[in-house]
Structure formats: C-alpha cells, structure tokens
Design an enzyme around this catalytic site. Structure first.
Site, PDB file in Angstrom:
ATOM      1  N   HIS A 173       0.842  -1.210   0.000  1.00 18.27           N
ATOM      2  CA  HIS A 173       0.000   0.000   0.000  1.00 18.27           C
ATOM      3  C   HIS A 173       0.881   1.265   0.000  1.00 18.27           C
ATOM      4  CE1 HIS A 173      -2.956   2.864   1.561  1.00 18.27           C
ATOM      5  NE2 HIS A 173      -3.874   1.943   1.650  1.00 18.27           N
ATOM      6  N   GLU A 276      -0.926   1.504  -5.254  1.00 15.39           N
ATOM      7  CA  GLU A 276      -0.754   0.269  -4.477  1.00 15.39           C
ATOM      8  C   GLU A 276      -0.724  -0.952  -5.405  1.00 15.39           C
ATOM      9  OE1 GLU A 276      -3.929   0.448  -1.551  1.00 15.39           O
ATOM     10  OE2 GLU A 276      -3.786   2.656  -1.673  1.00 15.39           O
TER      11      GLU A 276
HETATM   12  O1  TA6 Z   1      -6.123   1.700  -0.318  1.00 16.35           O
HETATM   13  C1  TA6 Z   1      -7.085   2.705  -0.195  1.00 16.35           C
HETATM   14  C2  TA6 Z   1      -7.792   2.538   1.141  1.00 16.35           C
HETATM   15  O2  TA6 Z   1      -8.490   1.327   1.200  1.00 16.35           O
HETATM   16  C3  TA6 Z   1      -8.711   3.742   1.354  1.00 16.35           C
HETATM   17  O3  TA6 Z   1     -10.049   3.395   1.191  1.00 16.35           O
HETATM   18  C4  TA6 Z   1      -8.340   4.219   2.757  1.00 16.35           C
HETATM   19  O4  TA6 Z   1      -9.141   3.561   3.717  1.00 16.35           O
HETATM   20  C5  TA6 Z   1      -6.875   3.828   2.801  1.00 16.35           C
HETATM   21  O5  TA6 Z   1      -6.843   2.535   2.216  1.00 16.35           O
HETATM   22  C6  TA6 Z   1      -6.205   3.928   4.153  1.00 16.35           C
HETATM   23  O6  TA6 Z   1      -6.594   2.901   4.976  1.00 16.35           O
HETATM   24  P1  TA6 Z   1      -6.037   2.925   6.494  1.00 16.35           P
HETATM   25  O7  TA6 Z   1      -6.667   1.762   7.151  1.00 16.35           O
HETATM   26  O8  TA6 Z   1      -4.530   2.807   6.395  1.00 16.35           O
HETATM   27  O9  TA6 Z   1      -6.419   4.276   7.047  1.00 16.35           O
END
Ligand code: TA6
Length: 305
Positions: A173, A276
């Site tokens: 991510h 990601e």
């Molecule tokens: O990858 C995108 C995502 O799923 C967004 O929807 C947002 O929730 C982000 O990840 C961050 O997630 P986190 O749990 O690290 O705040």
C-alpha cells in the site's frame, strides 16, 4: 530510545548486520534495518515489515510518511509501504481489522545479505499461530526488501501451510512523496476498468492519465501494467513496476477524509498519493495447499526536465 529497543538493535546488529550493506538502528521509536547500496538507501521497520524510506542517491525521498509517524504504538504507521495481508481493505466481518492483521505486528528477521554491495533483507511473520476466529487458515508470509543500483524491489510471499485452499487479497500500500497533488498525473492505466470506491454503481473505464481534483479511491483490476507518476513540480517520474499483481489501487483522501483520518498533517493530502500494487476487488488469489504466491513491486525514479 527505550532499553528494550536498544537491546533489540544490539541483538540484530550482532546477528544480521552486513558491513556496508545492512545495519540496524532505532528510528521513529522502534528497531529498523538500514539498507545501503552504491546508488540508494532504504529503511525497513520490523514492525509490519514496513519500508519507511527509499532514497536513490542524489534524489529526494520517494516515500511519504505522516509527520506523526511513530513505531510501537500498537497501530500501523501511515506512510511508506504498509503490508495489507491476508485481506485488502475492510473485512466482511466489521470486527476484523481493515487491511488484515500484519501491518502493526512485529516481524522477525529471517535473513540479511548483500549482493553486488546492495542490501537485501528477508522478514517473516508466522501466521500459523493466529486465532482461527480471526483467520481459519495456516500460512507463512515473508517480505523481501532488496536494493539494486537505483531501484527498490519489495516481494510479499505467501506460503500455504494448511490442508485447505486459501483465498487471498493483499497489497503493498505504497505512499509516494509528491510536490503537489495538483501537479501530478499517473499514466499506465489508460482504458482500464476500475471500481470507484466512492460510487460502486458506476462501471467506469479510465480515459487518459489520472489527475486529481477530489477524493480518489479506485481499484483498477485485471491489469499487470507498470504505472508512472509524473511529477512536474519535483521534475521527476516514479516508475512502479510489478509482478504477481492483477490490480492497482490509486488513492488520495483529499481534504475531508484526510481531516477525518487526523494523522496526515496540515494539508498532508497535497504531498502524497498512494499507488498500491495488489490483488484486490475481483482479483482474488486462490492458493492450493502447499502452494506459494509472490506479489512484487519495483520502484525507480527518473528526472523529467
Ligand atoms: O487503499 C485505499 C484505502 O483502502 C482507502 O479506502 C483508505 O481507507 C486507505 O486505504 C487507508 O486505509 P487505512 O486503514 O490505512 O487508514
């Protein structure tokens, strides 16, 4: 530095330091591995096996990190390359953590070496002891972080240890440091279909390169493409190559969500974008008993005049 962290750093250096390529230190309040090569450096936290810095020699930091980043708080650090495993995003059971259960856990060093004077570290998380109520499968997961001349390669490998097939979604991510969200465009996903997490009814297809003027949260699926972030303000392009991945997520929280998240810093959303490398949405990896699967992200930077 706490005595515990200090003692852990001493133990790690005694057991795994590689002269000129890998040593261990305390950063952000926790133990990290510092990888070096002739052309770049990287920092990997043992917490979450999370890469927190990648700097090609002569270039600026490639990864964005929240100003409040701190290890050892029991929560994952926002920024760098969080490891989302063995599921991506929210679980169908709201009592289970978003993005799986390894990104705040302590991983173990399984190996450290240098190849062509460049650091390579392998970290592991033993999921065979996980509460079946959280995850009823048995698997090991490892993360390899390898520096090359001016690139970084991150490999997330799952090895099925149980007697039943495992359905896996996963992500590296990655939070990228950019000059300003209004001055970047992302190419490589043209004409690709995507799930718009903000409008699940639509069936959109990407027209042209991606630019940003609002919250953006998209799962591009069925794509093995290399993606490039063109940053006119920093006059650089970040190349994001991959293998073992059929999906790419593009995310920027924009104003309201970044304020709700509360750990992005003032206007932090302007200085970051997530691209990601993953298997998410409809791209589920099914692992037969005893099988293994690797998700690979490779990062490099070039100048754009
Ligand atoms: O990858 C995108 C995502 O799923 C967004 O929807 C947002 O929730 C982000 O990840 C961050 O997630 P986190 O749990 O690290 O705040």
């Amino acid at each position: 530095m706490t005595d515990t962290v200090a003692a852990e750093v001493v133990r790690l250096n005694a057991g795994y330091a590689v002269k000129g390529a890998i040593d261990f230190a305390e950063r952000w309040g926790g133990p990290v591995a510092v990888l070096n090569s002739a052309g770049s450096s990287a920092v990997v936290a043992l917490q979450g096996a999370q890469v927190l810095s990648f700097v090609p020699k002569g270039a600026r930091e490639v990864l964005w990190l929240a100003p409040s980043a701190r290890l050892g708080t029991g929560k994952s650090v926002r920024g760098g390359i969080p490891v989302c495993w063995p599921w991506f995003a929210d679980h169908a059971d709201p009592g289970k953590p978003a993005h799986g259960f390894v990104r705040a856990a302590l991983w173990r060093v399984l190996g450290a070496r240098s190849r062509d004077d460049a650091g390579h570290i392998k970290l592991g998380f033993d999921a065979t002891g996980i509460d079946p109520a959280l995850w009823p499968f048995r698997a090991d997961v490892t993360l390899d972080v390898e520096l090359a001349a001016a690139s970084l390669k991150v490999t997330l490998t799952t090895i099925s240890r149980g007697g039943t097939a495992i359905d896996l979604t996963e992500a590296l991510h990655t939070y990228f440091a950019i000059g300003d969200i209004s001055d970047i465009s992302i190419s490589g996903l043209e004409n690709r279909a995507y799930i718009d997490q903000l409008d699940l009814v639509a069936k959109p297809v990407q027209a042209g390169s991606i630019t940003f003027d609002a919250e953006t949260d998209r799962i591009y699926y069925g794509t093995a493409d290399t993606v490039v972030i063109g940053d006119s303000r920093l006059q650089r392009a970040i190349h994001i190559g991959k293998s073992g991945s059929d999906s790419t997520v593009v995310w920027n929280p924009w104003i309201e969500k970044s304020e709700r998240l509360g750990d992005m810093g003032h206007q932090g959303y302007r200085r970051m974008v997530c691209v990601e490398t993953c298997n998410a949405g409809p791209d589920v990896v099914t692992l037969a008993p005893g099988a293994r699967h690797s998700l690979v992200q490779e990062l490099s930077v070039s100048s754009i005049a």
